[in-house]
Design a protein around this motif. Sequence first.
Motif, PDB file in Angstrom:
ATOM      1  N   TRP B  21      -9.410   0.027   1.153  1.00  0.00           N
ATOM      2  CA  TRP B  21      -8.407  -0.068   0.085  1.00  0.00           C
ATOM      3  C   TRP B  21      -8.346  -1.477  -0.516  1.00  0.00           C
ATOM      4  N   LEU B  25      -9.208  -2.565  -4.455  1.00  0.00           N
ATOM      5  CA  LEU B  25      -8.334  -3.418  -5.279  1.00  0.00           C
ATOM      6  C   LEU B  25      -9.118  -4.601  -5.856  1.00  0.00           C
ATOM      7  N   SER B 114       0.076   3.418   8.923  1.00  0.00           N
ATOM      8  CA  SER B 114       0.067   4.375   7.814  1.00  0.00           C
ATOM      9  C   SER B 114       1.358   4.292   6.996  1.00  0.00           C
ATOM     10  N   ARG B 117       1.073   1.335   4.832  1.00  0.00           N
ATOM     11  CA  ARG B 117       0.129   1.623   3.755  1.00  0.00           C
ATOM     12  C   ARG B 117       0.812   2.388   2.624  1.00  0.00           C
ATOM     13  N   ALA B 118       1.693   3.298   3.005  1.00  0.00           N
ATOM     14  CA  ALA B 118       2.420   4.066   1.991  1.00  0.00           C
ATOM     15  C   ALA B 118       3.268   3.119   1.135  1.00  0.00           C
ATOM     16  N   ASP B 121       0.815   1.134  -1.054  1.00  0.00           N
ATOM     17  CA  ASP B 121       0.264   1.955  -2.134  1.00  0.00           C
ATOM     18  C   ASP B 121       1.300   2.213  -3.226  1.00  0.00           C
TER      19      ASP B 121
END
Lengths: 249, 438
Positions: B21, B25, B114, B117-118, B121
């Motif tokens: 990720w 970017l 995770s 990460r949410a 994001d």
Amino acid sequence: MLSIANLQARIDDKPILRGIDLDVKPGEVHAIMGPNGSGKSTLGYVLSGREGYEVTAGSVRFDGQDLLAMATEERARAGLFLAFQYPVEIPGVSNMEFLKASVDAVRAHRGVEPLDAVRFLRLAREKCEAVGMKTDFLKRGVNEGFSGGEKKRNEILQMMLLEPRLAILDETDSGLDIDALQVVAAGVNGLRAADRSFVIVTHYQRLLDYIVPDFVHVLAHGRIVKSGGRELALELEDKGYAWIGKEAG
Amino acid sequence: MGAFDRNLAAALYAARPAPEWIRALRETARLAWSAAPWPTRKTEAWKYTALDALDATAWLRCAEAGELGFDAAALVPGLDADRLVFVDGCYRAELSCVEAQPGVRVVNFRAANSGDRATIDGALGQLAAGTDNPFVALNGCWLDDGVLLHVGAGVRARRPVHVVHVGAAPDGPSAHAQRLLAVLGRGAELDLIEQFVDLPGAGESLVAGLSELRVGEGARLGHYRLHGEQERAVHVGAVYVELARDARCESLLFALGGALKRIDFRLRHRGPGASCRLDGIYLARHRQHVDLHTTVEHEVAHATTEQVCRGIVDDAARAVFNGRIHIHPQAQKSSAELSNRNLLLSDEAEVDTKPELEIYADDVRCSHGATVSRIDEKSLYYLLTRGIGRREAEVLLGYGFVNELVSRVGDEALAAMLREVVRDWLGQPGLPAGGDAA
């Protein structure tokens, strides 16, 4: 202690002092009175060494030294103190930091060790209470938001901490209520000593009810036009300043 | 010596291993970077700040983690904080210390789980989106790691978060990005200190900084961004803040000058009742350059901005302040005050100040002003008559000038550290007559 001879000074091209003669001996209290614009404040500025005041003639000896040859801060360290008519506000510098810097500088000049923070705080608090100020004032910015009376008390506080040889009080009494006036007077009277002198510059004789001067001088148009004892102040209070001008021509 | 090579710059971190990720970017940013117009002297936002400092050396070297004995806690003595330490852009777990607290996440990007990460994001890059500042894209090109702060709804972070960026590489130049994302949920509270320092002997550096701070409804963020790098350092950074309804941000930006320091600070009032206090302090000497560009967008009614920035400029240094407050047509009952005061200590020092109020609503209370002056003669005289030497008196007056703002810092340990830095800075010698600063 202080010997002024034919002192003449001007700001820009405007002569303000036109030949002052004054002798102050150790232990004496001299009052200098006079109408507005007579040069009273200028005398304090010139003696303390303010920039922009040009001495054009005369001499000033302070404890045998040539005062006019000394820098402003050197005069202070040698024991000359000027209590301001309008003390300056310095936001962001606490009263405590200011007082410590000042006392440290004067002590260093005298060859004395600086006081440690704890002892200095104790001393400052004690003097603070002596002039009737809450010790909170030590934490606030120098004179920041102080009332007129509080500023004058702060001047006396500084004088008490610095223990000068000669203190000049420039209209310290103006705008004060009786309480504050008595605090100022008590501050001066408490410091009166055989080796310390005072020059009290004032427009009114009211302060002289509390600080009894040895001599009173009348300043007009940049000259001392009349000198006398305490009774001269009372006479001025009675008659005002107009007759002086006539008498002196 | 040679001109700053934009293509080389963009490619610098392309091959550096990173989670997928982050690599994605970088690629997006690379496209933005190559499309972004390069600022020149004719670009209004860069009128007073030349990018020549980028040419002065071959910047293009990835930062590498080296050995380092360093106590980040000593940077702000007495500050009890969660601490994340980056050395030359690389996160150093062994120098960092975070106490777990339910509802609070303080992690570096590479350690994101995770849930983190949410959050990333959903928010990373959003506050900075649409900017014409090319260095935001450069930051993306160099993205390698970063800091995520997330404070859940109704949670008050027990300790401030102290993010420390240390420059250490002795054989610079080192080029890297600084990145941070903070998301505060409804009613959350956090104090964040972003501090930049260099170790003695650190070489040159070029850092592209970017912090995005999203403050939720009724939440409160204290934000302190402290730039204390050595004077050869170049920092081109941006801070973006968004305030929801009734959110509050209290911010202090503190910058010592350098070869080039440019900070763009942009805050948007997105909900009614939002309020901010933006203080700024900059100190520049020798031939340093410091540039603070701030923009506050009043996009809704009933928001409040109080902004006070002060600078001291000595020797042949130059400071630029551009403070813009933009009141949108629908932003009735806005209240905005902007003040910029500058103290010049030498004849050669220069300040370019431009406070701007742009008002399109009619029922607002706004004021702005700027001054550039020398040390006040009356104040100086007062101190001299108290026996204080001229040099010390000048230091005291300069100190007081900025200490008024330092005194608004709630954390005593932090305020004490800043006072020390200011006193230290003021006590240093200036340029020798006619000489150049090393």
